[in-house]
Design a protein around this motif. Sequence first.
Motif, PDB file in Angstrom:
ATOM      1  N   GLY A  21       0.778  -1.239   0.000  1.00  0.00           N
ATOM      2  CA  GLY A  21       0.000   0.000   0.000  1.00  0.00           C
ATOM      3  C   GLY A  21       0.805   1.283   0.000  1.00  0.00           C
ATOM      4  N   ARG A  59      -0.745   4.241  -1.986  1.00  0.00           N
ATOM      5  CA  ARG A  59      -1.762   5.050  -1.286  1.00  0.00           C
ATOM      6  C   ARG A  59      -1.123   5.881  -0.168  1.00  0.00           C
ATOM      7  N   LEU A  60      -0.046   5.386   0.418  1.00  0.00           N
ATOM      8  CA  LEU A  60       0.655   6.159   1.444  1.00  0.00           C
ATOM      9  C   LEU A  60       1.228   7.451   0.852  1.00  0.00           C
ATOM     10  N   LYS A  77      -0.046   9.145  -1.611  1.00  0.00           N
ATOM     11  CA  LYS A  77      -1.186  10.068  -1.810  1.00  0.00           C
ATOM     12  C   LYS A  77      -1.607  10.715  -0.488  1.00  0.00           C
ATOM     13  N   ILE A  78      -1.606   9.914   0.580  1.00  0.00           N
ATOM     14  CA  ILE A  78      -1.961  10.431   1.914  1.00  0.00           C
ATOM     15  C   ILE A  78      -0.929  11.470   2.357  1.00  0.00           C
ATOM     16  N   SER A 128       1.063   0.388   6.006  1.00  0.00           N
ATOM     17  CA  SER A 128      -0.060   0.787   5.134  1.00  0.00           C
ATOM     18  C   SER A 128      -0.594  -0.402   4.331  1.00  0.00           C
ATOM     19  N   TYR A 170      -2.390  -3.667   2.667  1.00  0.00           N
ATOM     20  CA  TYR A 170      -3.734  -4.202   2.455  1.00  0.00           C
ATOM     21  C   TYR A 170      -3.876  -5.526   3.211  1.00  0.00           C
ATOM     22  N   THR A 215      -2.724  -0.352   9.496  1.00  0.00           N
ATOM     23  CA  THR A 215      -4.049  -0.699   8.979  1.00  0.00           C
ATOM     24  C   THR A 215      -4.567  -1.939   9.701  1.00  0.00           C
ATOM     25  N   SER A 220      -7.953   1.586   4.781  1.00  0.00           N
ATOM     26  CA  SER A 220      -8.351   2.429   3.637  1.00  0.00           C
ATOM     27  C   SER A 220      -7.474   3.671   3.646  1.00  0.00           C
ATOM     28  N   GLU A 221      -7.500   4.396   2.540  1.00  0.00           N
ATOM     29  CA  GLU A 221      -6.751   5.661   2.486  1.00  0.00           C
ATOM     30  C   GLU A 221      -7.220   6.606   3.581  1.00  0.00           C
ATOM     31  N   GLU A 222      -8.522   6.669   3.759  1.00  0.00           N
ATOM     32  CA  GLU A 222      -9.093   7.572   4.765  1.00  0.00           C
ATOM     33  C   GLU A 222      -8.652   7.172   6.172  1.00  0.00           C
ATOM     34  N   TYR A 250      -4.952   8.065   6.630  1.00  0.00           N
ATOM     35  CA  TYR A 250      -4.882   9.531   6.686  1.00  0.00           C
ATOM     36  C   TYR A 250      -5.273  10.043   8.078  1.00  0.00           C
TER      37      TYR A 250
END
Length: 370
Positions: A210, A213-214, A216-217, A277, A279, A300, A322-324, A327
């Motif tokens: 992940g 996505r990390l 992006k966060i 992070s 999955y 996570t 999740s990303e949220e 974050y």
Amino acid sequence: MKKVLFFIPNLMHGGAEKVLVNLVNNLDRDKYDITVQTIFDEGVNKKYLKKDIKYKYIFKKLFRGSTTLFKLFKTKFLYKSLIKEQYDIVISYLEGPTARIISGCLDKNTKKITWIHTELYNENLFSIGFNSFEGAKSSYESYDKVICVSEKVKESFINISGIKQNVDVLYNVNETDDIIRKSKENIEDIQLNKSKINICSVGKVTEVKGYDRLAKIHKKLIDEGLDHNIYIIGTGEDEPKIRKYIKENKLENSFYLIGFKDNPYKYVSKCDLFVCSSYREGFSTAVTESLVVGTPVVSTLCSGAQELLGYNNEHGLVVENSEEGIYKGLKKLLEDKELLEYYKKKAAERGSFFSKEKTVEAVEKMLDEI
């Protein structure tokens, strides 16, 4: 003395490969005659095997299509052809091809153990390395013992397979004394910016971890004025994609892919926070090691996270997968220095629970009683 074989695809830079080396290096040599056999003679962890561990391999180099090739042969033929010696206990230390091959042992005097390191939560995952779901189930049913690395992995295995007999949990072996000693070494190749909160993660740079996505966060938090650096310690096929994102979003001075390191602990111990992070995990070696060196963790909700960090965030933050979720967890600790300091103390307390002595003793008890 029991003659024991541990069988694994390779000794590359994965968590299972690392904890296998930790385990065999610490088993009592007066009780066990140990052999490690790989399918492929590859991997950085091979050099860490102690000299009195016998080591052998089948193929010198890794090649594509090996899993498909093995599926063409019956398990009994594979076992007789590839595992040529007589052992008291034979162990597949990973799911997939090695589990299928070891299941072909029909000798009543040999006990068979298989280790499950990840959540096999659907039929496809459960059947990797096998010809079918039914074939995988039949192979696993032939084992005298199925060892799972966490309660969540055990629950997942039972749910998908229906196999309940002889399924136990044993935690991974970590070289805790060695980790602490190495964590005190100085960092010489990079300069941590002490005026910022430094966050790190250790793992293969693959989709399952992940890190995309990390990144992006990280950008979202930076855009909100929460200044911090992230260091990823590891290498893998997702690197080009993440590097592209870093460049496009001008994050070169705050998000760093620093590659594989022989000693990741010196970086982790000097960072303010560790993030997992992923999955999916089995029982994260990297998170365990972070606790051992006293670095707080945000993880996570994946297998093993709550066993490590507490079901009510007692020893670290477990966030929605999740990303949220990631974050919110990172934002909470970036904004609350007192909470971050609190989890630093809790990390060190929890790390002592996973001492090498306790985990090795539990494995030896299982080997003695089987």
